[in-house]
Design an enzyme around this catalytic site. Sequence first.
Site, PDB file in Angstrom:
ATOM      1  N   ARG A  61     -56.051  89.479  20.072  1.00 30.78           N
ATOM      2  CA  ARG A  61     -57.171  88.800  19.440  1.00 30.78           C
ATOM      3  C   ARG A  61     -58.214  88.489  20.513  1.00 30.78           C
ATOM      4  O   ARG A  61     -57.878  88.031  21.614  1.00 30.78           O
ATOM      5  CB  ARG A  61     -56.722  87.508  18.742  1.00 30.78           C
ATOM      6  N   GLU A  97     -66.928  89.582  16.557  1.00 38.86           N
ATOM      7  CA  GLU A  97     -66.901  90.943  16.034  1.00 38.86           C
ATOM      8  C   GLU A  97     -67.768  91.034  14.788  1.00 38.86           C
ATOM      9  O   GLU A  97     -67.687  90.160  13.927  1.00 38.86           O
ATOM     10  CB  GLU A  97     -65.457  91.356  15.718  1.00 38.86           C
ATOM     11  N   HIS A 139     -62.046  97.422  17.128  1.00 34.12           N
ATOM     12  CA  HIS A 139     -60.864  96.861  16.465  1.00 34.12           C
ATOM     13  C   HIS A 139     -60.173  97.931  15.622  1.00 34.12           C
ATOM     14  O   HIS A 139     -59.953  97.765  14.420  1.00 34.12           O
ATOM     15  CB  HIS A 139     -61.240  95.653  15.610  1.00 34.12           C
TER      16      HIS A 139
END
Length: 324
Positions: free
Chosen positions: A237, A266, A285
Amino acid sequence: MKPSVILYKALPDDLLQRLQEHFTVHQVANLSPQTVDQNAAIFAEAEGLLGSNENVDAALLEKMPRLRATSTISVGYDNFDVDALTARKILLMHTPTVLTETVADTLMALVLSTARRVVEVAERVKAGEWTASIGPDWYGTDVYHKTLGIVGMGRIGMALAQRAHFGFNMPILYNARRHHKEAEERFNARYCDLDTLLQESDFVCLILPLTDETYHLFGAEQFAKMKSSAIFINAGRGPVVDENALIAALQKGEIHAAGLDVFEQEPLSVDSPLLSMANVVAVPHIGSATHETRYGMAACAVDNLIDALQGKVEKNCVNPHVAD
């Protein structure tokens, strides 16, 4: 009459049909306050919630008095207010096993691409810079026999260790909340404190969930302890890392390179200094982003919601005590 559920993420047709066999399904684009207000009656009646990449907090739960279970198409659940869900006896389901191998592949890809400068040199070739035999300014660094430090020896950490040990003959150090006997027996992994791992590892791979305890676990102090030749990898994360400290460490040469699948914010800002660094591989991601795995995650999430609303919480439930 079938229970009513809200779907806030598109599903493949066959999975949507499976969901509709058990529930009356209402599809919405997102869980924004505007969407909730526009569909207030639907949210008020819903007993189930299924989707991903949206925040589920106390304010939303106030609008959903009949909600009994929510199912996320992800292993991570830091975007859910678990305390608020638990206080209201709402089950939270997730997909912890489906994506293990795929995320480990992504981690290994980041290790290889940063060490061998794959992205950087590929772009140089496309730019027409390959005009003669290459020299040292194109060289990377070896991966095999190098020491891999894994911070977080869960399912994904184990899968990464398997690839590193058997595929690249890498000595493995790890730091976790407890000793992992299987990792030590299968991969000859050595447990050590975080400082030792940082000082001895050639690659430091961070695979931690975001919690109050892990927020900004990696900052200036940690990067300063790493080898100047070390490569940092994060596919856990983003907020576990102080991104400004990472940028500073790269700019000052305290670490050699970074491979990043996750970020503090993000999508990553186009103005981020990380994007102008040749020694940074930044991907959006993509840890679990294969067709096969994303389908498997969605299928698992559908089954999880069906099970939860039938009172079956033997697996994949974050707060199973709610059902007691």
